[in-house]
Design a protein around this motif. Sequence first.
Motif, PDB file in Angstrom:
ATOM      1  N   TYR A  31      89.142 -25.705  98.427  1.00 19.00           N
ATOM      2  CA  TYR A  31      88.208 -25.384  99.502  1.00 19.00           C
ATOM      3  C   TYR A  31      87.908 -26.663 100.287  1.00 19.00           C
ATOM      4  O   TYR A  31      87.712 -27.726  99.695  1.00 19.00           O
ATOM      5  N   VAL A  73      85.332 -28.666 102.584  1.00 21.03           N
ATOM      6  CA  VAL A  73      83.888 -28.656 102.857  1.00 21.03           C
ATOM      7  C   VAL A  73      83.632 -28.594 104.357  1.00 21.03           C
ATOM      8  O   VAL A  73      84.217 -29.359 105.135  1.00 21.03           O
ATOM      9  N   LYS A  74      82.764 -27.644 104.726  1.00 19.13           N
ATOM     10  CA  LYS A  74      82.418 -27.471 106.142  1.00 19.13           C
ATOM     11  C   LYS A  74      80.964 -27.869 106.386  1.00 19.13           C
ATOM     12  O   LYS A  74      80.208 -28.064 105.438  1.00 19.13           O
ATOM     13  N   ASP A 130      77.555 -26.946 104.295  1.00 23.13           N
ATOM     14  CA  ASP A 130      77.895 -26.485 102.946  1.00 23.13           C
ATOM     15  C   ASP A 130      77.062 -27.203 101.887  1.00 23.13           C
ATOM     16  O   ASP A 130      76.751 -28.383 102.015  1.00 23.13           O
ATOM     17  N   ARG A 151      76.385 -22.888  98.052  1.00 26.43           N
ATOM     18  CA  ARG A 151      76.988 -22.003  99.042  1.00 26.43           C
ATOM     19  C   ARG A 151      78.500 -21.878  98.809  1.00 26.43           C
ATOM     20  O   ARG A 151      79.067 -20.803  98.918  1.00 26.43           O
ATOM     21  N   ILE A 152      79.123 -23.004  98.475  1.00 22.41           N
ATOM     22  CA  ILE A 152      80.576 -22.974  98.214  1.00 22.41           C
ATOM     23  C   ILE A 152      80.860 -22.090  97.001  1.00 22.41           C
ATOM     24  O   ILE A 152      81.798 -21.293  97.001  1.00 22.41           O
ATOM     25  N   LYS A 196      80.460 -18.452  98.088  1.00 20.67           N
ATOM     26  CA  LYS A 196      81.580 -18.027  98.938  1.00 20.67           C
ATOM     27  C   LYS A 196      82.834 -17.745  98.125  1.00 20.67           C
ATOM     28  O   LYS A 196      83.655 -16.911  98.492  1.00 20.67           O
ATOM     29  N   ASN A 197      83.009 -18.526  97.047  1.00 22.88           N
ATOM     30  CA  ASN A 197      84.247 -18.414  96.283  1.00 22.88           C
ATOM     31  C   ASN A 197      84.078 -17.669  94.963  1.00 22.88           C
ATOM     32  O   ASN A 197      84.935 -17.744  94.090  1.00 22.88           O
ATOM     33  N   ILE A 215      82.648 -25.553  89.526  1.00 24.90           N
ATOM     34  CA  ILE A 215      83.224 -26.430  90.561  1.00 24.90           C
ATOM     35  C   ILE A 215      83.116 -27.893  90.117  1.00 24.90           C
ATOM     36  O   ILE A 215      84.070 -28.672  90.239  1.00 24.90           O
ATOM     37  N   VAL A 265      88.353 -24.871  93.583  1.00 26.84           N
ATOM     38  CA  VAL A 265      87.348 -23.832  93.296  1.00 26.84           C
ATOM     39  C   VAL A 265      87.916 -22.769  92.354  1.00 26.84           C
ATOM     40  O   VAL A 265      89.106 -22.678  92.174  1.00 26.84           O
TER      41      VAL A 265
END
Length: 328
Positions: free
Chosen positions: A286, A288-289, A292, A296-297, A300-301, A308, A328
Amino acid sequence: MLAAFTPEKVIISTSKIKPVAFVFTLNPDEKPIKDDGKKKAAKRDDTTKTSINPSLLVLNDEHEHEEEEVDSLLAFPSNDLYSSWDTSTIHPYSFAGSFKQDSALIRLTEPTDCGFILPFKGNITSVFGWRKRRPHYGTDIDLETGDSVVAAFDGMVRIAKLNRSYGNVVIIRHANGLETVYAHLSKITVEAGQVVEAGQNIGLGGNTGHSFGSHLHFEMRYLGQAIDAEDFIDFANGTLKKNECMITRAEVDTKYDLRALHTRQKKDLNYARSGSGKATGKGRVYTVKKGDTLGRIAQKNHTTISAICKKNGIKQSKLLRLGQKLKV
Ligand SMILES: [Zn+2]
């Protein structure tokens, strides 16, 4: 905060009508049984026709403003939220279409009048979740046919009828916007429109409908969306876990909308299996945006923060960089 729903309030707001005699449906094809020409059907909007059975309503004939009178009859529990009172369709609402905000905080009980009583005290035999290729939107409680099943909270019976899958089912609308469902009953002892109190008998446990062995299938719903009753009710002790029930769009998406979740998980699984995209031997990567966080990551996953951290050998307190790659 919605006003507490008490039987007295219903009687005041519908002073000319016995609540048990209501037949109020949004079925556009249903004609009033008897039309004496004086009462016109209330029109809510262009798409929804509301018909009221005039033979069951005792309106004040001296009253010139029939529309106003009809409006005041819309004093069903939480009608401001639902705008309909359908005593024939089990699930007439669309959560996606009706839930306009990101979250709703619902008080489950009021200290003065509205309490909570466990519908039936027994062992849980099946929980909320995906089960045998089908979503199971309720909590199953073991009982013997003939055991008394009671209303969990004060409210008004919206549905009391036989259904193919639920069997004999009672659905109660509560003043806070929740509805509770009691299914597979051997006998129903209430009728649509009846005001009930927490702890009041509404039927006898059974094995009707799509059921294998006597049990109570109990659901909690908000705007039609089933939520996991075990998040709020301690079934072993017969108490509420919390007095407030927070329903968020995010939680519905990640936890309660079983069908959508199942579809998404299947897609993810296929994606991981196909080894396409950014998949690596040990899972996906993944990037990172902006905005984030590890939480949240993880969400999302469909994984956890600790998983993680372990995969990437980092601490939970680690600051994330934009563009950083995480397994992830
Ligand atoms: Zn069930």
